[in-house]
Design a protein around this motif. Structure first.
Motif, short mmCIF file in Angstrom:
data_model
loop_
_atom_site.label_atom_id
_atom_site.label_comp_id
_atom_site.label_asym_id
_atom_site.label_seq_id
_atom_site.Cartn_x
_atom_site.Cartn_y
_atom_site.Cartn_z
N UNK A 52 0.85 -1.19 0.00
CA UNK A 52 0.00 0.00 0.00
C UNK A 52 0.89 1.24 0.00
N UNK A 53 0.65 2.14 -0.92
CA UNK A 53 1.46 3.35 -1.04
C UNK A 53 1.35 4.20 0.22
N UNK A 54 2.44 4.84 0.56
CA UNK A 54 2.45 5.68 1.76
C UNK A 54 1.63 6.94 1.58
N UNK A 55 1.63 7.50 0.36
CA UNK A 55 0.87 8.71 0.09
C UNK A 55 -0.57 8.35 -0.25
N UNK A 56 -1.49 8.93 0.48
CA UNK A 56 -2.91 8.60 0.32
C UNK A 56 -3.65 9.71 -0.42
N UNK A 138 -8.32 -7.68 -9.70
CA UNK A 138 -6.91 -7.55 -9.35
C UNK A 138 -6.40 -6.16 -9.69
N UNK A 139 -6.76 -5.65 -10.86
CA UNK A 139 -6.32 -4.32 -11.27
C UNK A 139 -6.95 -3.23 -10.41
N UNK A 140 -8.22 -3.40 -10.06
CA UNK A 140 -8.88 -2.41 -9.21
C UNK A 140 -8.23 -2.38 -7.83
N UNK A 141 -7.92 -3.56 -7.29
CA UNK A 141 -7.25 -3.62 -5.98
C UNK A 141 -5.87 -2.97 -6.05
N UNK A 142 -5.14 -3.23 -7.13
CA UNK A 142 -3.81 -2.64 -7.28
C UNK A 142 -3.91 -1.12 -7.33
N UNK A 147 -3.10 4.31 -4.44
CA UNK A 147 -3.52 5.63 -3.94
C UNK A 147 -3.62 5.62 -2.41
N UNK A 148 -3.03 4.58 -1.78
CA UNK A 148 -2.86 4.60 -0.34
C UNK A 148 -3.91 3.89 0.49
N UNK A 149 -4.70 3.01 -0.11
CA UNK A 149 -5.76 2.35 0.65
C UNK A 149 -5.60 0.82 0.60
N UNK A 150 -5.67 0.21 1.77
CA UNK A 150 -5.64 -1.24 1.84
C UNK A 150 -6.93 -1.84 1.31
#
Length: 321
Positions: A52-56, A138-142, A147-150
Motif C-alpha cells: 500500500x502506497x504511503x501517500x494517500x 486484481x487491477x482495481x485492488x492494485x 492511492x494509499x488504501x488497503x
C-alpha cells in the motif's frame, strides 16, 4: 458464524473439491477450460496482494470516492459496478472480514456462446469471464493500493470470503431469480460477479425493485428446462428473506451439482431465462444470434449430497423419495 439483520445464518464455504469427489471427480475435459483454471490458480492468485502506497489520495466525500472508484472499475473492465456495506451474513461461516465496504463488479457473458447449452462453447465462456473478471478485480485492488488504501480481492471463482449473491443484491445489480442467480434489468442473468473490499469511506447503492422477483413467481422457464429438476416451484420461507423482503428460492444443490459437474457446467437455467422478453438476449457486438437457445436435455445423474452437513449449505431436497 454470523447472522445478518435478516436473520439468515452465513453458510459454509462451498466445498468444491468435496462436491467433485462426491460425484466421482471432474469428468469435464475441455482444454481451454483447463488452461483458464490453471492461469487463475497459478497466476492470478499470486497477484491478490501488494504494498500500500504511503501517500494517500484524499477524497472530498464518500460520494466522490465512490464515483471515482466506480469509474476506475469500468476502466478495468467492469460492465456494472455497485457498492454496499458488508454485513456478517455476507461472510462465509468460519471466515473473517475486517473491511467495511464491498465494491462489487460484474461482467456480461457473450450471448453467442450460449446458443446451445450445455456445450463446450458455454463452458469456455463461463471460465473466460471468470478469468477476465479476475483481472478486473486484481487491477482495481492494485489501483486502490497505489492511492494509499488497503483492500482485498474477492475473486469471482475460488476461495472467496464473501458470498457474491447477497453482495450483488445490495449493490443494486438486480433481483434474485428462481434459478438462484441475480437477474439484472439490462443484462439478464448472463453475467458474473467479483468484488474488492476496503474500508475507505464510500457512499453505497441500494437494492432495486424492478418487478423481476414478481416476474419469477409467474415464469417457470428455468424450472421446466432443468434436466435434474433442481429448481423449485415455490419459495422457501425457512431460507429467510432476500433484500426486498421476499422468501428466497433455493435450488436443490444435490440435484444440480452432479449434472453441472458432468455436462459442461450446464448453465441451462441462465440462457432460457425469459425475463423482459429476452430484450437482453442479443449479442452486444452485433453477431447474429437466436433469441432462444437450443437446449440439450440429457439424462441426469442421481442426486448426491455431501455426507457432512456442516460442509454444505442447507437446501431443499426437491422430489426426493
Amino acid at each position: 458464524m454470523g447472522v445478518g439483520p435478516l436473520g439468515v445464518e452465513s453458510p459454509p464455504v462451498f466445498a468444491w473439491d468435496d462436491w467433485y469427489a462426491a460425484v466421482g471427480g471432474r469428468s469435464i475435459r475441455i482444454e481451454e477450460v483447463t488452461d483458464l483454471l490453471q492461469k487463475i490458480y497459478s497466476d492470478q492468485y499470486t497477484r491478490f496482494d501488494g504494498e500500500v502506497a504511503a501517500d494517500r489520495r484524499t477524497f472530498t466525500s464518500p460520494t466522490d470516492a465512490a464515483r471515482h472508484l466506480k469509474e476506475k472499475a469500468v476502466e478495468c473492465g467492469a460492465d456494472i459496478v455497485g457498492i454496499c456495506e458488508i454485513e456478517p451474513s455476507d461472510v462465509y461461516r468460519g471466515r473473517t472480514v475486517t473491511e467495511k465496504y464491498a465494491i462489487a463488479v460484474g461482467q456480461r457473458m457473450r450471448w453467442r456462446e450460449f446458443q446451445v447449452v450445455p456445450s463446450r462453447a458455454s463452458a469456455i465462456e463461463c471460465l473466460r469471464v471468470y478469468f477476465t473478471l479476475g483481472e478486473t478485480v486484481i487491477q482495481l485492488a492494485a489501483y486502490l493500493r497505489s492511492i494509499g488504501y488497503g483492500c482485498k480481492v474477492e475473486h469471482p471463482i475460488g476461495d472467496s470470503d464473501l458470498l457474491h449473491i447477497p453482495i450483488g443484491l445490495k449493490a443494486g445489480f438486480g433481483e434474485l431469480g428462481r434459478h438462484g442467480s441475480i437477474i439484472h434489468p439490462k443484462l439478464g442473468p448472463l453475467f458474473r460477479m467479483g468484488s474488492v473490499i476496503t474500508s475507505v469511506e464510500l457512499s453505497t447503492d441500494s437494492p432495486i425493485d424492478a418487478g423481476i422477483a414478481k416476474f419469477c413467481d409467474s415464469c417457470r422457464a428455468c424450472r421446466k428446462y432443468c434436466p435434474p429438476q433442481a429448481i423449485p416451484d415455490d419459495r422457501s420461507p425457512e431460507a429467510g428473506k432476500d433484500h426486498l423482503g421476499y422468501d428466497r428460492y433455493v435450488v436443490d444443490t444435490g440435484r444440480c451439482f452432479p449434472y453441472f459437474a458432468k455436462y459442461s457446467y450446464c448453465s441451462i437455467c441462465l440462457p432460457v431465462c425469459v425475463y423482459n422478453h429476452k430484450e437482453w438476449a442479443r449479442d452486444f457486438d452485433g453477431v447474429q444470434t437466436k433469441s432462444f437457445p437450443t437446449v440439450i436435455m440429457l439424462e441426469p445423474p442421481p442426486p448426491s449430497d455431501l455426507p457432512d452437513a456442516d460442509r454444505r449449505h442447507q437446501y431443499p431436497r426437491i422430489q426426493r423419495t
